[in-house]
Write a protein that holds these residues in place. Structure first.
Motif, PDB file in Angstrom:
ATOM      1  N   GLY A  43      30.469  42.072  48.106  1.00  0.00           N
ATOM      2  CA  GLY A  43      29.591  42.811  47.214  1.00  0.00           C
ATOM      3  C   GLY A  43      30.098  44.166  46.791  1.00  0.00           C
ATOM      4  O   GLY A  43      29.368  44.940  46.177  1.00  0.00           O
ATOM      5  N   ARG A  44      31.362  44.490  47.110  1.00  0.00           N
ATOM      6  CA  ARG A  44      31.933  45.780  46.765  1.00  0.00           C
ATOM      7  C   ARG A  44      32.728  45.688  45.466  1.00  0.00           C
ATOM      8  O   ARG A  44      33.527  44.762  45.300  1.00  0.00           O
ATOM      9  N   PRO A  45      32.534  46.634  44.541  1.00  0.00           N
ATOM     10  CA  PRO A  45      33.382  46.634  43.343  1.00  0.00           C
ATOM     11  C   PRO A  45      34.813  46.985  43.724  1.00  0.00           C
ATOM     12  O   PRO A  45      35.053  47.947  44.452  1.00  0.00           O
ATOM     13  N   VAL A  46      35.760  46.189  43.249  1.00  0.00           N
ATOM     14  CA  VAL A  46      37.174  46.368  43.588  1.00  0.00           C
ATOM     15  C   VAL A  46      37.993  46.458  42.304  1.00  0.00           C
ATOM     16  O   VAL A  46      37.797  45.675  41.375  1.00  0.00           O
ATOM     17  N   VAL A  47      38.903  47.413  42.253  1.00  0.00           N
ATOM     18  CA  VAL A  47      39.844  47.561  41.144  1.00  0.00           C
ATOM     19  C   VAL A  47      41.247  47.356  41.690  1.00  0.00           C
ATOM     20  O   VAL A  47      41.590  47.856  42.770  1.00  0.00           O
ATOM     21  N   ILE A  48      42.077  46.604  40.955  1.00  0.00           N
ATOM     22  CA  ILE A  48      43.445  46.349  41.364  1.00  0.00           C
ATOM     23  C   ILE A  48      44.383  47.248  40.549  1.00  0.00           C
ATOM     24  O   ILE A  48      44.378  47.200  39.322  1.00  0.00           O
ATOM     25  N   LEU A  77      47.515  36.337  42.323  1.00  0.00           N
ATOM     26  CA  LEU A  77      46.933  37.412  43.128  1.00  0.00           C
ATOM     27  C   LEU A  77      45.411  37.411  43.023  1.00  0.00           C
ATOM     28  O   LEU A  77      44.701  37.504  44.032  1.00  0.00           O
ATOM     29  N   LEU A  78      44.894  37.293  41.803  1.00  0.00           N
ATOM     30  CA  LEU A  78      43.445  37.292  41.607  1.00  0.00           C
ATOM     31  C   LEU A  78      42.799  36.092  42.291  1.00  0.00           C
ATOM     32  O   LEU A  78      41.725  36.209  42.892  1.00  0.00           O
ATOM     33  N   GLY A  83      38.062  45.161  37.771  1.00  0.00           N
ATOM     34  CA  GLY A  83      38.980  45.490  36.690  1.00  0.00           C
ATOM     35  C   GLY A  83      40.392  45.653  37.202  1.00  0.00           C
ATOM     36  O   GLY A  83      40.651  45.653  38.415  1.00  0.00           O
ATOM     37  N   ILE A  84      41.329  45.797  36.268  1.00  0.00           N
ATOM     38  CA  ILE A  84      42.753  45.924  36.576  1.00  0.00           C
ATOM     39  C   ILE A  84      43.291  47.146  35.864  1.00  0.00           C
ATOM     40  O   ILE A  84      42.922  47.437  34.721  1.00  0.00           O
ATOM     41  N   GLU A  85      44.169  47.874  36.532  1.00  0.00           N
ATOM     42  CA  GLU A  85      44.824  49.011  35.905  1.00  0.00           C
ATOM     43  C   GLU A  85      46.292  49.044  36.294  1.00  0.00           C
ATOM     44  O   GLU A  85      46.730  48.334  37.201  1.00  0.00           O
ATOM     45  N   GLY A  86      47.069  49.863  35.578  1.00  0.00           N
ATOM     46  CA  GLY A  86      48.475  50.015  35.911  1.00  0.00           C
ATOM     47  C   GLY A  86      49.359  48.888  35.431  1.00  0.00           C
ATOM     48  O   GLY A  86      50.415  48.639  36.017  1.00  0.00           O
ATOM     49  N   VAL A  87      48.954  48.176  34.369  1.00  0.00           N
ATOM     50  CA  VAL A  87      49.740  47.058  33.851  1.00  0.00           C
ATOM     51  C   VAL A  87      49.540  46.973  32.345  1.00  0.00           C
ATOM     52  O   VAL A  87      48.513  47.439  31.818  1.00  0.00           O
ATOM     53  N   GLU A  88      50.526  46.413  31.644  1.00  0.00           N
ATOM     54  CA  GLU A  88      50.396  46.239  30.204  1.00  0.00           C
ATOM     55  C   GLU A  88      49.345  45.179  29.888  1.00  0.00           C
ATOM     56  O   GLU A  88      49.267  44.146  30.555  1.00  0.00           O
ATOM     57  N   SER A 105      40.535  35.512  30.408  1.00  0.00           N
ATOM     58  CA  SER A 105      39.715  35.112  31.552  1.00  0.00           C
ATOM     59  C   SER A 105      39.850  36.061  32.743  1.00  0.00           C
ATOM     60  O   SER A 105      39.106  35.950  33.718  1.00  0.00           O
ATOM     61  N   MET A 106      40.801  36.996  32.663  1.00  0.00           N
ATOM     62  CA  MET A 106      41.011  37.945  33.758  1.00  0.00           C
ATOM     63  C   MET A 106      40.042  39.118  33.630  1.00  0.00           C
ATOM     64  O   MET A 106      39.474  39.353  32.562  1.00  0.00           O
ATOM     65  N   PRO A 107      39.841  39.878  34.703  1.00  0.00           N
ATOM     66  CA  PRO A 107      39.030  41.096  34.606  1.00  0.00           C
ATOM     67  C   PRO A 107      39.637  42.048  33.577  1.00  0.00           C
ATOM     68  O   PRO A 107      40.844  42.003  33.312  1.00  0.00           O
TER      69      PRO A 107
END
Length: 231
Positions: A50-55, A70-71, A83-88, A95-97
């Motif tokens: 139940g925790r929001p997670v960002v990769i 990985l997802l 959500g995802i950060e640090g990638v193009e 279908s990904m976050p």
């Protein structure tokens, strides 16, 4: 008559709301990193539920297939990625976050007052006279949190400074979220599920069994959290 018959359109009501999210920074080899996640879950089952997670993928160079794997691996562990950060963006599929940007650590930067004699300073401490019950969350990034009662199992206290609990600490306590490595956690009875200071943490299984149920304090020594009896 036609104008009166027209149904008035209702505006969509939007509200802003912020949440404290865990940011995962995978390292290679990914399989070894996932094993560390497994070890954390084994020590504290349901910790990420139940925790929001960002990769944050800025430390690895993963292909689209690698990100998908990985997802999927995280989803298999009941970890839902917000959500995802640090990638193009081209490496992500619809279908990904979503790709996130502009995220900041929980750092509070005070603004300079225009007239010091008319501006009241923000409080640097929060005093709670009642217990923090199971399921409740207290977040005070501006400074220290002092709780005169206990912190129940499943409850969470997050502070920019130190955390003082004058009763039993059975839930989670996260101090120094502003990057304050000198923050400490004090309690009169340590039965915590998790203790964390500036991102370094120990779960219930990491805490010395001889300290359980006794007054204790936690602080950082370099990159290691130390938990000792409170004399």
């Amino acid at each position: 008559m036609e104008a009166a018959a027209k149904v008035q359109r209702q505006m969509v009501r939007l509200r802003g709301r912020s949440y404290v999210a865990f940011v995962f920074v995978p390292t290679v080899p990914i399989q070894d990193w996932l094993q560390e996640i497994d070890a954390t879950i084994a020590r504290s089952p349901g910790f990420f539920a139940g925790r929001p997670v960002v990769i944050d993928l800025s430390s690895v160079d993963l292909s689209q297939a690698g990100i998908t794997h990985l997802l999927t691996s995280l989803q298999d562990r009941n970890i839902r990625v917000l959500g995802i950060e640090g990638v193009e963006g081209g490496r992500l599929t619809p279908s990904m976050p979503p790709l996130l940007s502009g995220g900041r650590s929980c750092v509070v930067e005070p603004s300079a007052p225009k007239k010091a004699d008319k501006v009241q300073a923000k409080p640097t401490s929060l005093l709670l006279e009642n217990p923090v019950r199971s399921g409740q969350t207290v977040i005070f990034p501006e400074g220290d949190v002092t709780i005169l009662g206990s912190v129940g199992s499943g409850a969470e206290v997050v502070a920019g400074g130190s955390i003082h609990v004058y009763g039993a600490l059975r839930g989670r306590a996260m101090a120094g979220v502003n990057g304050h490595t000198s923050a400490r956690i004090y309690c009169q009875k340590i039965e915590a599920e998790l203790l964390a200071i500036d991102g370094f943490y120990q779960t219930a299984d990491d805490i010395d069994a001889a300290l359980r149920g006794k007054p204790a304090q936690a602080w950082l020594q370099g990159n290691t959290m130390r938990i000792t009896a409170l004399n």
